[in-house]
Scaffold this active site. Structure first.
Site, PDB file in Angstrom:
ATOM      1  N   SER A 167       0.802  -1.225   0.000  1.00 47.68           N
ATOM      2  CA  SER A 167       0.000   0.000   0.000  1.00 47.68           C
ATOM      3  C   SER A 167       0.836   1.277   0.000  1.00 47.68           C
ATOM      4  CB  SER A 167      -0.931   0.014   1.224  1.00 47.68           C
ATOM      5  OG  SER A 167      -0.164   0.055   2.413  1.00 47.68           O
ATOM      6  N   ASP A 168       2.117   1.161   0.362  1.00 51.55           N
ATOM      7  CA  ASP A 168       2.958   2.356   0.447  1.00 51.55           C
ATOM      8  C   ASP A 168       4.350   2.062  -0.116  1.00 51.55           C
ATOM      9  OD1 ASP A 168       3.637   4.971   1.012  1.00 51.55           O
ATOM     10  OD2 ASP A 168       4.144   4.567   3.104  1.00 51.55           O
ATOM     11  N   LEU A 169       4.391   1.588  -1.351  1.00 52.29           N
ATOM     12  CA  LEU A 169       5.679   1.257  -1.972  1.00 52.29           C
ATOM     13  C   LEU A 169       6.420   2.554  -2.300  1.00 52.29           C
ATOM     14  CD1 LEU A 169       7.260  -1.293  -2.882  1.00 52.29           C
ATOM     15  CD2 LEU A 169       6.412  -0.841  -5.194  1.00 52.29           C
TER      16      LEU A 169
END
Length: 239
Positions: A167-169
């Site tokens: 979700s937060d690459l």
């Protein structure tokens, strides 16, 4: 072996090959300070504590709310079953990914703590990856080689082939250790998905994070025309 300890207000899951006994103290920075076991911390939206436990290093992270809501309600989440809480979901996902041989940190323990009638707080502990430095910090110091970018790209492809949506690459959550191996960290709100265009969105998110840091930092050794094609070479070749 994954074990669970539950009381009226708290649920803790843990790996009993790493932790012999669990209690609320495991998730208290003050407890570790008393033990003189805090080796350092890192600050961002929240503070992450590095704990030296024997010959192992742990990372203790408390979950905080983001965005506008986070300015009012720092760390309480709407009550839900413990198994669906942020920390325990992340813990269980990491267990699955480790079982698949993916380059992610080993989970140690996670906690769900009731807070009032309608909310809960959450914490997680994972093992430190020895000798690993995140890509953001590396780029503040030096240019990454073509081989290093390809290694990072291959690790992201490995994650996507396992159908894991991160979700937060971003460049803070990708790491390289001192043996040249790439790692991926911080799996809050991540999940296993059906194949789809989300992989392209994941890559676009990573590219945006690199562009943003390039604009923001005075010294940041990243050049899109040189480095992104190497990342994509590693990503495509791994498939």
């Amino acid at each position: 072996m994954i074990e669970q300890q539950t009381s009226a207000s708290e649920t803790i899951v843990y790996d009993d090959t790493v932790v012999d006994e669990v209690s609320s103290a495991l998730f208290s920075p003050a407890y570790w300070q008393q033990q003189k076991a805090i080796a350092g911390n890192a600050t961002g939206r929240s503070t992450v504590y590095f704990i030296q436990q024997g010959d192992r290093g742990w990372v203790l992270r408390h979950y905080y709310r983001g965005g506008f809501i986070g300015k009012i309600n720092h760390d309480r989440f709407l009550r839900e079953p413990a198994a669906q809480s942020r920390a325990i979901q992340e813990f269980n996902l990491l267990v699955k990914l480790r079982d698949k041989g993916l380059p992610v940190p080993k989970p140690v323990a996670a906690r769900y703590l009731r807070a009032g009638w309608f909310s809960y707080r959450a914490d997680i502990i994972v093992e430190v990856i020895p000798g690993a430095v995140d890509v953001y910090r590396l780029l503040k110091q030096r240019q990454l080689s073509a081989e290093e970018w390809q290694t990072v790209g291959a690790a992201v492809r490995q994650l996507h082939q396992a159908q894991v949506f991160h979700s937060d690459l971003n460049c803070h959550n990708l790491m390289l250790d001192d043996h040249g191996k790439a790692w991926i960290v911080d799996f809050d709100k991540c999940k296993i998905c059906e194949p789809g265009d989300w992989t392209k969105d994941n890559l676009a998110r990573l590219l945006r994070s690199l562009r943003k840091e390039k604009q923001r930092e005075e010294t940041f050794h990243w050049k899109q025309s040189r480095d992104w094609p190497e990342f994509m070479t590693g990503y495509q070749q791994h498939g």
